[in-house]
Design an enzyme around this catalytic site. Structure first.
Site, PDB file in Angstrom:
ATOM      1  N   HIS A  68      50.564  36.422  38.245  1.00 22.48           N
ATOM      2  CA  HIS A  68      51.278  36.952  37.188  1.00 22.48           C
ATOM      3  C   HIS A  68      50.967  38.439  36.850  1.00 22.48           C
ATOM      4  CE1 HIS A  68      47.472  35.838  35.000  1.00 22.48           C
ATOM      5  NE2 HIS A  68      48.025  36.480  34.254  1.00 22.48           N
ATOM      6  N   ARG A  69      49.655  38.951  37.252  1.00 25.91           N
ATOM      7  CA  ARG A  69      49.100  40.211  37.206  1.00 25.91           C
ATOM      8  C   ARG A  69      48.739  40.462  38.724  1.00 25.91           C
ATOM      9  NH1 ARG A  69      51.704  40.448  32.779  1.00 25.91           N
ATOM     10  NH2 ARG A  69      50.662  40.197  30.923  1.00 25.91           N
ATOM     11  N   ASP A 102      41.809  39.988  28.112  1.00 32.34           N
ATOM     12  CA  ASP A 102      42.856  40.780  28.195  1.00 32.34           C
ATOM     13  C   ASP A 102      42.438  41.797  29.208  1.00 32.34           C
ATOM     14  OD1 ASP A 102      44.762  39.876  26.298  1.00 32.34           O
ATOM     15  OD2 ASP A 102      43.661  40.977  24.748  1.00 32.34           O
ATOM     16  N   LYS A 109      39.311  34.183  44.298  1.00 34.81           N
ATOM     17  CA  LYS A 109      38.020  34.043  44.547  1.00 34.81           C
ATOM     18  C   LYS A 109      37.701  33.826  46.051  1.00 34.81           C
ATOM     19  CE  LYS A 109      33.765  33.532  42.385  1.00 34.81           C
ATOM     20  NZ  LYS A 109      33.485  34.062  40.911  1.00 34.81           N
ATOM     21  N   SER A 366      34.262  45.290  36.012  1.00 35.59           N
ATOM     22  CA  SER A 366      35.036  45.572  37.105  1.00 35.59           C
ATOM     23  C   SER A 366      36.450  46.210  36.847  1.00 35.59           C
ATOM     24  CB  SER A 366      35.255  43.973  37.823  1.00 35.59           C
ATOM     25  OG  SER A 366      34.085  43.811  38.545  1.00 35.59           O
TER      26      SER A 366
END
Ligand code: NAD
Length: 473
Positions: A68-69, A102, A109, A366
């Site tokens: 979705h992102r 957020d 992974k 990250s």
């Protein structure tokens, strides 16, 4: 039995069962629920590498959970217990984790089935570079779509090898440096990434202790100082969490559990001394002056205020959940509690701060590193001197108008933040805001009475909205 299995319920099923509780609260459309839960793609690779004159074949995976992102984000683990189920479970946790704090990434992974301690540096480098080529050439590694990071058994060194291999494969990718995070600072890493997950664990605990109603519900007073803490795993996450909690919050580390056994001391263990000993001796056995317990896992059941599993999954299971004697369980590792154990702990009223929130500090920093890489500039470079000058003007103006400015105030005001200050500030804010969102969800919803379900509700609401806003095709 692989680490990922417990009483016939695999790690992935265990995560799904916990997520189901949150989906039931949200009364989510079954189609959307199914679309969110499953991994979107899983790559399995087998590749040969010549080791000491003989060919060895290695198996590795990279699972993509939610897109979705983009990019999707998640560590690469080197361990013997790695299998596809484990990688899928961890990829799912990454999607929920990013949504909770957020961070605008999907979840992924990777894992390589290997005991890294059996190979020397040169062999590990060749294995890592070959694994990188397998991932990159199949579309499972790039700054735009899929960005790995360190996890169990990997660190800055492996990330630097991944970066270098990618750079040589795609020299025209101007953002090549953002293809992986957790790199050494001189290779485009961000200051504060190595400590980030442990630092985030500390910030999560500190935020919990700022809420008197929550500490009281857990049977604790609201003072973190002096609390008795047992930690499992003195690796990257466990060491930093224990170190910061001891040095800055003055907790008492009464137990440290490692691979070869555990150390216990009611008057407290010195984390730096134990870490130094573990680095030299590859274990805790023989550490002078304190009690050694051969079966380390027994120490998980020892009485304490805060228990922090920071090593492996499924260490708190149906067999020992009834004996856990901590008031607060803080899941620094991924998946340390099985679904069965989670149900027992809920019944026993033990407060659990869940993995998907607690260990999100790594992915938060990250994210900062990736943004730094895309901007091709270190944080603070443009504004540091400007902030210093502004502070200097304030100090001078106060002095000129006859005000006394204590030297510590003058020093703080005239110091512009450096990259580490900014990273820590951003991490602290992310951990605090996420806790407050989770707590609000728990407090306002009668069907939610634990932090894990509340965390998943927060995550799934965001992911479902992202899917529904664009339509699911
Ligand atoms: P690591 O490899 O640096 O450390 C793991 C530690 O656990 C080592 O000290 C190892 O000796 C110890 N250990 C292994 N088996 C053990 C056993 N049976 N009993 C007790 N100790 C044992 O790994 P890490 O990066 O610190 O990761 C630990 C956990 O945190 C994993 O679940 C990982 O997925 C999770 N995590 C890590 C990060 C990160 O940024 N590194 C981020 C999020 C979550």
């Amino acid at each position: 039995m692989a680490n990922s299995e417990n009483k016939g319920v695999s790690f992935r099923q265990s995560v799904d069962l916990m997520v189901d509780r949150a989906m039931a609260v949200l009364e989510l459309d079954p189609g959307i629920a199914k679309a969110i839960k499953g991994c979107k793609a899983v790559l399995e690779v087998r590749f040969p590498v010549e080791i000491k004159g003989k060919l060895e074949v290695f198996s590795g995976w990279r699972a993509v959970h939610s897109i979705h992102r983009l990019p999707v984000k998640g560590g690469i683990r080197y361990a013997e217990a790695v299998d596809q189920d484990e990688v899928e479970a961890l990829a799912a946790l990454m999607s929920y984790k990013c949504a909770i704090v957020d961070v605008p990434f999907g979840g992924s992974k990777g894992g390589l089935h290997i005991d890294p301690r059996k190979y020397d540096r040169d062999e590990l480098q060749r294995i890592t570079r070959r694994f990188t080529r397998e991932l990159a050439t199949r579309g499972f590694l790039s700054p735009a779509t899929n960005v790995p990071a360190p996890d169990m058994g990997t660190g800055q060194r492996e990330m630097a090898w991944i970066l270098d291999t990618y750079k040589h494969l795609y020299p025209n990718d101007i953002n090549y440096i953002g293809c992986v995070t957790g790199k050494p600072v001189n290779q485009g890493g961000v200051r504060g990434r190595v400590e980030a997950t442990g630092r985030g664990v500390q910030y999560a605990i500190k935020e919990f202790f700022r809420h008197d109603d929550e500490t009281a519900a857990a049977g604790l007073d609201s003072k973190l100082e002096g609390k008795r803490v047992i930690i499992q795993g003195l690796g990257n996450v466990g060491y930093h969490a224990a170190k910061f909690l001891q040095e800055e919050d003055k907790v008492l580390i009464t137990g440290i559990i490692e691979r070869d056994g555990a150390l216990v001391s009611d008057s407290g263990l010195n984390v730096e001394d134990v870490k130094e000993y573990v680095t030299e001796n590859h274990g805790v056995k023989g550490f002078p002056g304190v009690e050694f317990v051969e079966v380390g896992s027994m120490v998980l059941e020892k009485e304490c205020d805060i228990l922090i599993p920071a090593a492996l999954e499924a260490v708190i299971h149906g067999g020992n959940a009834g004996a856990i004697n901590a008031k607060l369980l803080v899941e620094a590792a991924n998946g340390p509690t099985t679904f069965e154990a989670d149900t027992i702990l809920r019944e026993r009223g033990i407060t659990v701060l869940p993995d998907a929130y607690v260990n999100a500090g790594g992915v938060v920093v990250s994210y900062f590193e990736w943004v730094r890489n895309l901007s091709h500039m270190r944080f603070g470079r443009m504004e540091k001197r400007m902030d210093e000058n502004r502070g200097l003007h304030i100090v001078n103006a106060l002095k000129e108008t006859g005000h006394d400015v204590p030297s510590w105030v003058a020093k703080e005001l005239t110091r512009g933040p450096d990259e580490l200050d900014l990273v820590r500030s951003g991490l602290d804010d992310s951990m605090r805001s996420a806790f407050q969102q989770i707590k609000t969800t728990k407090d306002k919803n009668d069907k939610v009475d634990d932090f894990r379900t509340a965390s998943f509700v927060v995550a799934i609401e965001k992911i479902a909205t992202a899917y529904l806003d664009v339509g699911v095709y």
